[in-house]
Write an enzyme that holds these catalytic residues in place. Structure first.
Site, PDB file in Angstrom:
ATOM      1  N   LEU A 179      -2.351  -2.148  -5.213  1.00 40.56           N
ATOM      2  CA  LEU A 179      -2.334  -2.612  -3.827  1.00 40.56           C
ATOM      3  C   LEU A 179      -0.949  -3.153  -3.495  1.00 40.56           C
ATOM      4  O   LEU A 179      -0.507  -4.140  -4.077  1.00 40.56           O
ATOM      5  CB  LEU A 179      -3.400  -3.689  -3.626  1.00 40.56           C
ATOM      6  N   GLU A 180      -0.285  -2.531  -2.543  1.00 44.53           N
ATOM      7  CA  GLU A 180       1.104  -2.849  -2.222  1.00 44.53           C
ATOM      8  C   GLU A 180       1.260  -3.519  -0.860  1.00 44.53           C
ATOM      9  O   GLU A 180       2.368  -3.614  -0.334  1.00 44.53           O
ATOM     10  CB  GLU A 180       1.950  -1.571  -2.288  1.00 44.53           C
TER      11      GLU A 180
END
Length: 563
Positions: free
Chosen positions: A388-389
């Site tokens: 998850l960025e």
């Protein structure tokens, strides 16, 4: 306990022989017992009785050495995260000072002793270690300041179970411990053909727990969960748990019964000691299009990229892209099964550059866990990768991963691929999540690309694309509390695999050797080595294939031959 009593005749001799301090005027003598005169020594009451500089301290539930809490203090700028407490002492008396510490540089000491102030320290460790020293008070000393602190530019440190052991004349320290109450809420979670996962509620004053199987103690743990292994398939067992501390052991909890799964239902292969991770693209972006069966043999963990989000917060789904070339989903599932039969772990990656899943509530955490477990069962995935960025909430992501682990069992593979900025210190949400799920975490493969220059563990700035960039940033994770087996180096497989940060495979091999053997280093030379470092990761198997398998052919054998 009555701490003061009159002594005469033989009782006086007994007191002296027992090491008690005698105090009082002519014609009377009072015995003062040795005890821990520090208050809230295990941080079970938060930071009560402690003061930390620059708001650098907090209490955490993991990692802990004993009980349910520990101190976490994070140096920043010109602050070394100093936490102090003033304790009442007797003049002309000797005290043994100790504390358990973990993480970055940690110091323990005492000032205002009236004689010689003392301190001791350690450069940091991924496991708990005890610091000990002693001091003698001066003829007029009635209070001493004890402290812990870290060091400038270094990772956060954890401290627990502080002890200032010596004579106490006023009952100022922590109260005497008592035998804890029995645990409540014992429940059985995931089962396999040979194991049962258990969890229970924390008990105040407990420093550990004992697990019983059919009346026989089989395990002792410090936390509130355990997995009992070595069981027979398709067999019912009864479990109980007791709480314990230095005083004794509680009665056992109410029993819970669980039945192991039939033989042949444990499909996940184990991850090797040194492993290579590769992301497999479920889309066509110009790299070689592969079916899973075509993924190079050097890859031990294959992360299928990516899961998709739904309209329900936290929920994920997976859709096989027709561009990959499968005639049916059944063929894709068959390829997963074949890879697993060959000893490979095939996991589902969540996130990526464009993907985003929001987990910021109890409901979304449960939705994530339930949907991820459903996909694992449907496709045969061995676990989940968190990529998850777009920001995460460590509290709820931790809850989600723990719920998923309880359903999937101890064989679940859990990996993470944070960006460099996400792992600069233990205060980031990603780092906090990694430490909070350390007991179920397989590896963190940080992305050493698309980031620009970053700080290393020595406080110096390093440019990406160098061996120093890889080693000095990995050092932050290694000194920040992750086990070496949970650290991997994530790099692009070819110059086209990422916008920036590509390094030749020879640089990756040098970095691996520097961290595990102390050879091949650049200007940054770690103070020690970590031979059990997990390995390396690349984006992606498709870009690797596009470049003629250059990356996996060079890095794969090197990883597998690490010490």
């Amino acid at each position: 306990m009555d701490r003061t009593r009159s002594l005469v005749g033989g009782a006086l001799a007994l007191a002296v022989a027992s090491g008690l301090v005698l105090a009082g005027g002519a014609g009377s003598a009072q015995a003062v017992e040795d005890r821990n005169v520090a208050r809230n020594a295990g941080f079970e009451s938060g930071l009560a009785d402690w003061t930390c500089s620059a708001n650098s301290g907090t209490t955490v539930a993991s990692p802990v050495h004993g009980g349910a809490a520990a101190l976490k203090a994070t140096p920043a700028g010109l602050d070394n995260a100093k936490c102090v407490q003033t304790v009442a002492v007797l003049p002309n008396s000797t005290y043994q000072l100790s504390a358990w510490v973990q993480g970055g540089y940690a110091y323990l000491g005492a000032t205002g002793t009236g004689t010689t102030d003392v301190s001791t320290w350690t450069p940091g460790s991924g496991t708990w270690q005890q610091l000990t020293t002693s001091f003698t008070t001066g003829p007029n000393t009635t209070s001493v300041t004890v402290y812990t602190h870290g060091w400038y530019g270094q990772a956060a440190y954890h401290a627990d179970d502080v002890s200032v052991f010596g004579p106490d004349d006023g009952g100022n320290g922590d109260p005497d411990p008592v035998v804890p109450a029995p645990p409540s809420g014992l429940a059985a979670g995931a089962v396999t053909a040979s194991s049962v996962a258990l969890s229970w509620g924390a008990v105040s004053g407990a420093t550990g727990y004992h697990v019983y199987r059919d009346g026989t103690r089989v395990q002792s743990v410090s936390g509130t969960s355990a997995t009992v292994t070595g069981l027979a398939a398709d067999t019912s067992y009864g479990f109980q748990v007791s709480a314990a501390n230095a005083v004794g052991e509680s009665t056992r909890s109410a029993p819970v019964t669980a039945r192991t799964a039939p033989r042949g239902t444990d499909p996940n292969p184990s991850v090797p000691k040194h492993a290579v991770t590769g992301y497999w693209q479920n889309f066509d972006n110009g790299a070689t299009v592969q079916k899973l069966r075509d993924v190079q043999a050097q890859y031990d963990i294959i992360a299928v990229s990516f899961a998709d989000s739904t309209a329900t917060p936290g929920e994920i789904t997976f859709d096989l892209d027709p561009a990959v070339g499968y005639a049916s989903v059944a063929g894709f599932k068959a390829d997963i099964a074949a890879k697993k039969s060959a000893g490979k772990s095939v996991i589902l990656s969540v996130g990526g550059e464009k993907g985003n899943v929001t987990i910021d509530s109890d409901a979304s955490a449960t939705a994530f866990a339930n949907s991820a477990y459903a996909l694992m069962r449907e496709y045969g995935f061995s676990g989940i990768d968190i990529d998850l960025e777009h920001g995460i909430d460590s509290t709820y992501l931790t809850k989600a991963l723990r719920q998923l682990s309880a359903q999937a069992g101890p064989e679940m593979v859990l990996t993470m691929a944070p960006q460099t900025i996400d792992m600069q210190n233990t205060g980031t949400e990603y780092f906090k999540t990694a430490l909070a799920v350390k007991d179920i975490l397989t590896v963190v493969n940080m992305q050493y690309y698309n980031s620009g220059s970053m700080l290393g563990c020595d406080g110096k700035v390093y440019a990406q694309g160098s061996v120093d960039f890889l080693t000095a940033l990995a050092c932050i994770q290694l000194e920040g509390g992750l086990d070496p087996s949970q650290v991997g180096l994530g790099v692009p497989a070819s110059p086209r695999g990422a916008g920036s940060g590509y390094v030749d495979p020879s640089v990756v091999k040098n970095a691996l050797d520097c961290l595990t053997r102390g050879t091949g280093c650049g200007s940054f030379k770690p103070s020690r080595t970590w031979p059990s470092l997990r390995g390396a990761m690349t984006w992606s198997t498709n870009w690797d294939a596009m470049a003629g398998d250059t990356w996996s052919n060079a890095v794969g054998p090197h990883v597998h031959n690490l010490p």
